[in-house]
Design an enzyme around this catalytic site. Structure first.
Site, mmCIF file in Angstrom:
data_model
loop_
_atom_site.group_PDB
_atom_site.id
_atom_site.type_symbol
_atom_site.label_atom_id
_atom_site.label_comp_id
_atom_site.label_asym_id
_atom_site.label_seq_id
_atom_site.Cartn_x
_atom_site.Cartn_y
_atom_site.Cartn_z
ATOM 1 N N GLY A 186 -9.046 5.104 2.636
ATOM 2 C CA GLY A 186 -8.774 4.080 3.515
ATOM 3 C C GLY A 186 -7.829 3.030 3.217
ATOM 4 N NE ARG A 197 0.943 13.406 10.782
ATOM 5 C CZ ARG A 197 0.820 12.483 11.854
ATOM 6 N NH1 ARG A 197 1.179 12.611 12.992
ATOM 7 N NH2 ARG A 197 0.353 11.214 11.370
ATOM 8 C CG ASN A 257 55.691 11.936 -12.946
ATOM 9 O OD1 ASN A 257 55.560 11.533 -11.696
ATOM 10 N ND2 ASN A 257 55.829 13.324 -13.224
ATOM 11 C CE LYS A 265 34.240 12.137 -19.159
ATOM 12 N NZ LYS A 265 33.851 12.848 -20.393
ATOM 13 C CE1 TYR A 295 38.423 15.886 -16.745
ATOM 14 C CE2 TYR A 295 38.931 16.432 -18.960
ATOM 15 C CZ TYR A 295 37.935 15.937 -18.095
ATOM 16 O OH TYR A 295 36.937 15.375 -18.694
ATOM 17 C CD GLU A 349 -6.901 1.426 12.987
ATOM 18 O OE1 GLU A 349 -6.014 2.326 12.893
ATOM 19 O OE2 GLU A 349 -6.724 0.280 12.816
ATOM 20 C CG ASP A 407 3.940 4.436 5.612
ATOM 21 O OD1 ASP A 407 3.477 3.032 5.755
ATOM 22 O OD2 ASP A 407 3.043 5.216 5.921
ATOM 23 N NE ARG A 429 32.902 14.064 -14.425
ATOM 24 C CZ ARG A 429 32.720 14.753 -15.438
ATOM 25 N NH1 ARG A 429 33.685 15.730 -15.736
ATOM 26 N NH2 ARG A 429 31.882 14.746 -16.395
ATOM 27 C CG LEU A 467 -1.931 -1.236 1.490
ATOM 28 C CD1 LEU A 467 -2.543 -1.050 2.460
ATOM 29 C CD2 LEU A 467 -2.549 -1.634 0.150
HETATM 30 C C1 UD1 Z 1 -2.854 1.501 9.877
HETATM 31 C C2 UD1 Z 1 -3.650 0.468 10.406
HETATM 32 C C3 UD1 Z 1 -3.452 0.536 11.933
HETATM 33 C C4 UD1 Z 1 -1.859 0.079 12.166
HETATM 34 C C5 UD1 Z 1 -0.972 1.064 11.316
HETATM 35 C C6 UD1 Z 1 0.442 0.586 11.226
HETATM 36 C C7 UD1 Z 1 -5.904 0.685 9.285
HETATM 37 C C8 UD1 Z 1 -7.403 1.184 9.391
HETATM 38 N N1 UD1 Z 1 -5.139 0.885 10.288
HETATM 39 O O1 UD1 Z 1 -3.044 2.812 10.353
HETATM 40 O O2 UD1 Z 1 -4.147 -0.498 12.515
HETATM 41 O O3 UD1 Z 1 -1.405 0.116 13.467
HETATM 42 O O4 UD1 Z 1 -1.386 1.253 10.017
HETATM 43 O O5 UD1 Z 1 1.327 1.444 10.657
HETATM 44 O O6 UD1 Z 1 -5.494 0.041 8.198
HETATM 45 N N2 UD1 Z 1 -2.867 3.825 2.219
HETATM 46 C C9 UD1 Z 1 -3.236 3.793 1.087
HETATM 47 N N3 UD1 Z 1 -4.448 4.442 0.729
HETATM 48 C C10 UD1 Z 1 -5.318 4.889 1.558
HETATM 49 C C11 UD1 Z 1 -4.898 4.985 2.947
HETATM 50 C C12 UD1 Z 1 -3.458 4.553 3.249
HETATM 51 O O7 UD1 Z 1 -2.524 3.471 0.070
HETATM 52 O O8 UD1 Z 1 -6.562 5.207 1.216
HETATM 53 C C13 UD1 Z 1 -1.629 3.399 2.489
HETATM 54 C C14 UD1 Z 1 -0.567 4.122 3.062
HETATM 55 O O9 UD1 Z 1 0.102 4.821 1.957
HETATM 56 C C15 UD1 Z 1 0.288 3.655 3.944
HETATM 57 C C16 UD1 Z 1 -0.489 2.531 4.292
HETATM 58 O O10 UD1 Z 1 -1.599 2.210 3.538
HETATM 59 O O11 UD1 Z 1 1.505 2.938 3.243
HETATM 60 C C17 UD1 Z 1 -1.275 2.773 5.821
HETATM 61 O O12 UD1 Z 1 -2.022 4.062 5.958
HETATM 62 P P1 UD1 Z 1 -1.791 4.970 7.118
HETATM 63 O O13 UD1 Z 1 -2.911 5.949 6.876
HETATM 64 O O14 UD1 Z 1 -0.510 5.310 7.410
HETATM 65 O O15 UD1 Z 1 -2.494 4.009 8.144
HETATM 66 P P2 UD1 Z 1 -2.683 4.158 9.671
HETATM 67 O O16 UD1 Z 1 -3.535 5.382 10.168
HETATM 68 O O17 UD1 Z 1 -1.074 4.306 10.215
HETATM 69 CA CA CA Z 2 1.017 5.056 9.114
#
Ligand code: UD1
Ligand code: CA
Length: 462
Positions: free
Chosen positions: A76, A14, A381, A355, A370, A159, A105, A337, A7
């Site tokens: 989500g 932030r 040399n 290079k 160079y 959550e 991430d 290089r 994902l």
């Molecule tokens: C999520 C989990 C949480 C867990 C945490 C661990 C859910 C609802 N919650 O929360 O239980 O403890 O990860 O880090 O899953 N992403 C998408 N599309 C979206 C939303 C998110 O691709 O619509 C991806 C983000 O880029 C990220 C990952 O999903 O890589 C997690 O998303 P994030 O929003 O960071 O979830 P958390 O709120 O941290």
């Molecule tokens: Ca997260």
């Protein structure tokens, strides 16, 4: 075959950046790359990456390496997985296949954790197995709900924003990584609802749905809480970098590499260093650099994708995509290089740039020189201030300099040009034609002396 969905659709508001969060770097590589390599090391090849915010940046980085799907709206983690359902259906493998879901991430997931959690997932015949860990401060993470503490089964994930006071005290948290039976994931994901405080489709709700449907849900509790770590802001990213950096330096210390001070030292994770080599402050080692034994690297070197032999001494050197053989001494203030080969025993001194050139054994290039697009022989040399003039504004051409040549100070070599063996060039000479073996090339105007000249010019002033 087993699959993996990563994902990587979130924005990471932030971070205050236009870059998708999984593309932020930990020790020189995007977090996404760390996650991909954990999958690859665990033998998973069927990978699908869910992109969303600035998806094109992820496409450009991956350059077709893996399949991607677009999540046009961020609704989500469950919604993100929904986008990958066609990928899952294509790769479902009957009721045998499993799918790993990872967050792009959370870079410290490792291949051991992936393999061991899969083994547990299969052993317990689970439909979903959540990778968890205990944190002293579980704030912000999804909490793992069990009927009772000793139960190997789990019943849900709550959550932070939806948790009761009691649930908030649970220290076991969801890493965001899970194994699913592929067929069951396809069924469960279609039943997700967004009736929660954030109106999102939570992937975590698949656990309670699985239990409701009579399927097994379990957890693999990792003893290494780092597998959970992610970066939500720049401060978190710095913490990940600091952790990764120290882990790598400790590994090199165990292997017999010497560090007397760690100031400004960063070593990327694929770098290899031989025993008894000393790394001095301000040194950054990148990419697939390999360094031999008994070397001294630093202070203040940047070495990227280089192969360096034993007993090499580099001091204030920047070197890229080149090979430096045994016993070479370079620095201070030298730029090597790409596509250079510095053969054994060479000495290169201050303010020298090399290079796309080969420098033969025991050649000395002591200062202010160079050497570009050149093939230099052994024991040559170079006098101070030599320049290979390799570019005429349109094309680049090569210089060939034979073994045992002696290049006088301030020689210009206008490429293409070929010096034979043992050629001497007089100081200040501009070489425009090939020079045969064992000859002297000299090109100078006749020096004149005008006596008393300045006396007349400066009359009355001194
Ligand atoms: C999520 C989990 C949480 C867990 C945490 C661990 C859910 C609802 N919650 O929360 O239980 O403890 O990860 O880090 O899953 N992403 C998408 N599309 C979206 C939303 C998110 O691709 O619509 C991806 C983000 O880029 C990220 C990952 O999903 O890589 C997690 O998303 P994030 O929003 O960071 O979830 P958390 O709120 O941290
Ligand atoms: Ca997260």
């Amino acid at each position: 075959m087993d699959n993996c969905i990563i994902l990587a659709g979130g924005q990471g508001k932030r971070m205050k950046s236009d870059m998708p969060k999984p593309m932020f770097k930990v020790l020189g590589e995007p977090m996404l790359e760390w996650v991909i390599s954990a999958c690859e090391n665990a033998g998973l090849k069927n990978i699908c990456i869910v992109k969303g915010f600035k998806g094109e940046v992820i496409d450009e980085y991956l350059n077709g390496r893996y399949e991607t799907v677009m999540q046009a709206e961020r609704l989500g983690t469950g919604h993100a997985v929904m986008q990958a359902v066609p990928f899952l259906e294509k790769n479902s493998d009957g009721d045998l296949g499993n799918t790993l879901v990872l967050c792009g991430d959370a870079p410290f997931i490792d291949s051991n954790t992936i393999s061991e959690s899969l083994a547990l997932h299969k052993e317990h015949n689970n439909s979903v197995t959540v990778i968890t860990s205990e944190l002293d401060n579980p704030f912000g993470y999804g909490r793992i709900i069990r009927d009772n503490e000793n139960n190997i089964k789990i019943t849900g994930i709550v959550e932070e924003k939806d948790a009761s006071q009691n649930q908030k005290s649970i220290k076991e948290v969801n890493s965001g990584a899970y194994w699913f039976k592929t067929d069951d994931l396809i069924k469960l994901i279609k039943n997700l609802k967004n009736d929660n405080s954030q109106n999102e489709y939570y992937l975590t709700d698949t656990v309670a749905l699985a239990v409701e449907a009579g399927m097994n849900a379990g957890a693999y509790k990792s003893s290494n809480p780092d597998v959970i770590l992610g970066a939500n802001d720049r401060k978190g990213l710095l913490q990940l970098n600091t952790k990764a950096r120290m882990n790598i330096i400790e590994k090199h210390l165990e292997n017999g590499v010497e560090f007397t001070c760690l100031d400004g030292i960063t070593i990327e994770r694929n770098v290899k260093i031989g025993t008894n080599t000393e790394i001095l402050s301000g040194t950054i080692l990148r990419g697939n650099t390999v360094i031999g034994e008994n070397c001294k690297i630093g202070p203040n070197c940047v070495i990227e994708n280089c192969k360096i032999g034993d007993e090499v001494n580099l001091n204030y050197v920047q070197a890229f995509k080149s090979e430096i053989e045994k016993g070479v001494k370079i620095g201070p203030w030298v730029h090597i290089r790409p596509n250079s080969l510095i053969k054994s025993g060479v000495k290169i001194g201050d303010f020298v740039e090399i290079k796309n050139s080969t420098v033969g054994e025991k050649t000395a290039i002591a200062h202010l020189t160079y050497v570009g697009d050149s093939d230099v022989g052994k024991k040559v040399n170079f006098g101070c201030g030599t320049v290979t003039v390799n570019y005429d504004g349109i094309v680049k051409s090569r210089c060939v300099i034979g073994d045992n040549c002696f290049i006088g100070c301030n020689t210009n070599l206008i490429a293409p040009v070929n010096l034979g063996k043992g050629v001497y060039t007089a100081a200040g000479t501009t070489i425009t034609r090939d020079v045969p073996d064992y000859s002297l090339a000299i090109d100078r105007g006749v020096m004149k002396i005008k006596e008393g000249y300045t006396l007349r010019k400066l009359k009355g002033k001194i």
